[in-house]
Motif scaffolding. Structure first.
Motif, PDB file in Angstrom:
ATOM      1  N   ARG A   1       0.890  -1.005  -0.140  1.00  0.00           N
ATOM      2  CA  ARG A   1       0.047  -0.039   0.027  1.00  0.00           C
ATOM      3  C   ARG A   1       0.868   1.291   0.022  1.00  0.00           C
ATOM      4  NH1 ARG A   1      -3.224  -3.132   3.470  1.00  0.00           N
ATOM      5  NH2 ARG A   1      -2.342  -2.236   5.327  1.00  0.00           N
ATOM      6  N   LEU A   2       2.154   1.046   0.264  1.00  0.00           N
ATOM      7  CA  LEU A   2       2.926   2.422   0.437  1.00  0.00           C
ATOM      8  C   LEU A   2       3.167   2.795  -1.074  1.00  0.00           C
ATOM      9  CD1 LEU A   2       6.058   1.012   2.544  1.00  0.00           C
ATOM     10  CD2 LEU A   2       4.053   2.451   3.297  1.00  0.00           C
ATOM     11  N   GLY A   3       2.968   2.200  -2.114  1.00  0.00           N
ATOM     12  CA  GLY A   3       2.951   2.762  -3.467  1.00  0.00           C
ATOM     13  C   GLY A   3       4.766   2.502  -3.707  1.00  0.00           C
ATOM     14  N   PRO A   4       5.017   2.756  -5.124  1.00  0.00           N
ATOM     15  CA  PRO A   4       6.228   2.490  -5.675  1.00  0.00           C
ATOM     16  C   PRO A   4       7.105   3.471  -5.066  1.00  0.00           C
ATOM     17  CG  PRO A   4       4.803   2.249  -7.604  1.00  0.00           C
ATOM     18  CD  PRO A   4       4.009   2.709  -6.188  1.00  0.00           C
ATOM     19  N   ALA A   5       6.893   4.668  -5.023  1.00  0.00           N
ATOM     20  CA  ALA A   5       7.962   5.803  -4.809  1.00  0.00           C
ATOM     21  C   ALA A   5       8.343   5.565  -3.316  1.00  0.00           C
ATOM     22  CB  ALA A   5       7.153   7.216  -4.585  1.00  0.00           C
ATOM     23  N   VAL A   6       7.439   5.243  -2.262  1.00  0.00           N
ATOM     24  CA  VAL A   6       8.125   4.913  -0.808  1.00  0.00           C
ATOM     25  C   VAL A   6       8.632   3.484  -0.828  1.00  0.00           C
ATOM     26  CG1 VAL A   6       7.278   4.784   1.429  1.00  0.00           C
ATOM     27  CG2 VAL A   6       6.220   6.598   0.202  1.00  0.00           C
TER      28      VAL A   6
END
Length: 223
Positions: free
Chosen positions: A148-153
């Protein structure tokens, strides 16, 4: 006004490690100059910059560290603190006017990227690699929360985990494409897993349960 004065001035802490955004880093502060620096940062609610220093060269790209808490204070002024990585920067000019180093810096962020179906596949594939590594180290994580953090984080959180060397972390710090950074994560996790497996095999061989010579030859092949 000097041209460098247009850039923000921050305290600088060269260390033999790489701090990444979103990465927690405990530090033991014992040198007098850094006792002064951290005390001033605490008094002024100010972050400081961490840059990788290998004993010969200070990298020009680093990350600011905010002080999350002072874990312990000692009678002689030493401190145990917990910091967290925040913003990346490029050093434009060194300043030696204080007992500790300072630098004029240019802050930078990621390129704008729209998350695609391929990116979601990349996240899933990367987390599968992480699970393989965790099985070796017998580590449990909340993989759904990581997804759920997403690619960037996520592409900062993974190289911030134990097992990555400073030399491996520095390129993640410098890369401004979350997509490219996550692809680096996927590739790097395989290398970290191989190192961990080889280390476990060598320990087992030292204990008399394997061919140590063959394992050392394998290590020399660059795994």
């Amino acid at each position: 006004m000097h041209e460098h004065d247009a850039y923000p001035l921050i305290p600088l802490f060269p260390l033999g490690l790489v701090l990444l955004p979103h990465m927690d880093l405990p530090l033991h502060i014992f040198e007098e100059r850094y006792k002064i620096m951290i005390t001033e940062c605490l008094e002024n609610h100010r972050a400081f910059g961490i840059v990788f220093f290998d004993g010969a060269v200070i990298q020009t790209i680093g990350c600011t560290a905010s002080i999350a808490s002072v874990v312990k204070r000692y009678d002689d002024g030493r401190m145990d603190i917990l910091t967290r990585g925040e913003k990346r920067f490029i050093i434009k000019h060194m300043d030696e006017s204080r007992p500790y180093l300072q630098a004029r810096v240019l802050f930078f962020d990621d390129e704008a990227e729209t998350i695609t179906a391929d990116d979601r596949i990349l996240v899933t594939d990367t987390l599968h690699r992480l699970k393989d590594l965790d099985r070796l180290s017998k580590t449990d994580r909340d993989y759904d929360a990581l997804a759920r953090l997403g690619p960037a984080v996520l592409s900062f959180v993974i190289p911030g985990l134990e097992g990555f060397t400073p030399q491996e972390r520095q390129p993640f710090l410098e890369t401004t494409s979350p997509r490219r950074r996550l692809a680096k994560c996927r590739a790097a996790l395989e290398g970290v897993a191989k190192r961990m497996q080889l280390s476990a095999d060598i320990q087992k061989a030292v204990g008399g349960n394997g061919d140590l010579k063959a394992l050392m030859l394998k290590a020399g092949e660059g795994i």
